[in-house]
Design an enzyme around this catalytic site. Structure first.
Site, short mmCIF file in Angstrom:
data_model
loop_
_atom_site.label_atom_id
_atom_site.label_comp_id
_atom_site.label_asym_id
_atom_site.label_seq_id
_atom_site.Cartn_x
_atom_site.Cartn_y
_atom_site.Cartn_z
N LYS A 1 33.11 -45.64 57.20
CA LYS A 1 32.61 -46.71 56.36
C LYS A 1 33.70 -47.46 55.62
CE LYS A 1 30.56 -43.66 52.80
NZ LYS A 1 29.32 -43.52 52.05
N LYS B 1 44.27 -40.91 50.62
CA LYS B 1 43.81 -41.87 49.62
C LYS B 1 44.95 -42.31 48.71
CE LYS B 1 38.86 -41.11 49.46
NZ LYS B 1 37.69 -40.78 48.63
N LYS C 1 37.14 -42.20 64.26
CA LYS C 1 35.71 -42.09 63.97
C LYS C 1 35.18 -43.38 63.34
CE LYS C 1 34.84 -40.37 59.33
NZ LYS C 1 34.11 -39.48 58.46
#
Ligand code: TRP
Length: 338
Positions: A201, A116, A198
């Protein structure tokens, strides 16, 4: 007969971004049966979302939409405590105490923090670094035994275990040391555009993910565009490591219809990818449509949501407040007289 004490389960989802089919099949759907066996607490972790920049009005809307979605997916607010993290102030308060037990070094090494920090290089705030300690507070506050999470959160649950053990060693036994509950099925739904990653979102490519709010046309379009495999076996619907795209679609089909993967392979033998993809789309649409209409109905019923959240927060608070006062006592804070 004395009532059996149920073990406790806690999990949380951030009200950020859109919930994907991967989140649903891999996580939320598997929570429903847990409600029978455990005392469950399901939390919308709005304070966690503040670690990346949010538009306040959107955060507020996403939070309530997610509560409605939880219920539409089968979380029963009579069985489980369903609540918003910021409604139970003990989460932030325990976080401060645990901050004095967590080490800067271990937080600095967290994979998600490093990822992040790269992604939000203009906003590497203290909250982003402290994120795992707040998550440990969520879990430890309820003396949680089991934490159902995806693979990407295992490291955070392990940190919560380390913090619990360190606190217990320093101040005597206080916290239950939690364990991950990884579901066997569906925890690995992949991106439709890159089946080695994966379905996430936060994927910027909208074609790579199916969200729980996608309408039938978009679902069909995205599945038609899904990456398949151009091996010698082209147009053969088979589950195998060298056909990751087709295998992912087979997985989705199997989880949405309850048909085994082997059965599905037989069903599509000799059929082309086009026909197969359409069948996958039908399967996904028939799972999502009832959830979507229920979610819409619930999201419009503000009074109902408020009553669910009030009841959920009260149940959570009852446990949270006991743990926090125990913790305050153990570390040597003077209790306030009543
Ligand atoms: N970090 C989790 C995620 O992004 C969300 C979360 C916050 C959580 N607190 C939690 C999950 C406590 C389980 C338990 O998926």
């Amino acid at each position: 007969m004395a009532e059996e004490v149920k073990k406790r389960v806690f999990s949380g989802v951030q009200p950020t971004g859109k919930v994907t089919l991967g989140n649903y099949l891999g996580a939320i759907r598997n929570w429903t049966p847990l409600q029978e066996q455990y005392e469950c607490l399901f939390c919308v972790v709005d304070l966690h979302s503040l670690t990346v920049t949010q538009v306040p009005a959107e955060l507020r809307k996403n939070t309530l939409d997610l509560v409605a979605l939880y219920i539409a997916c089968g979380i029963d607010p009579e069985k489980s405590a369903l609540f918003i993290q910021s409604h139970v102030h003990e989460h932030s308060e325990l976080c401060w105490i645990l901050d004095t037990v967590a080490y800067v070094g271990e937080l600095n090494r967290m994979t998600q923090f490093k990822d992040k920090s790269k992604k939000h290089a203009d906003n590497i705030n203290m909250g982003l670094m402290n994120y795992p300690v707040l998550m440990a507070s969520d879990i430890l506050l309820y003396q949680t035994q089991y934490v159902p999470v995806g693979k990407d959160q295992i490291q955070h649950v392990e940190l919560a275990r380390d913090i619990a053990q360190r606190f217990n060693a320093r101040y005597s036994d206080t916290f239950v040391v939690p364990e991950c509950l990884i579901s066997k099925t569906g925890s690995s739904i992949k991106s439709l555009q890159d089946p080695s990653a994966k379905m996430s979102k936060s994927d910027p490519n909208d074609n790579a993910i199916i969200t729980l709010t996608d309408d039938p046309d978009s679902i069909r379009r995205k599945l038609r565009r899904a990456v398949t495999d151009s091996d010698t076996d082209a147009h053969c619907v088979r589950y195998s490591a060298d056909k990751p795209g087709v295998s992912n679609l087979l997985n989705i089909y199997s989880l949405c219809t309850g048909t085994s993967v082997a059965e599905a392979e037989r069903l599509f033998e000799g059929k082309g990818y086009g026909q197969f993809k359409d069948a996958v789309a039908d399967a996904v649409i028939s799972v999502l449509q009832p959830i979507q209409s229920e979610q819409k109905r619930l999201a419009a019923d503000k009074a109902y949501l408020e009553s669910v959240l009030k009841q959920g927060a009260e149940r959570a608070e009852h446990i949270a407040c006991k743990t926090l006062s125990k913790v305050y006592r153990k570390v040597g804070l003077v209790p306030k007289s009543r």
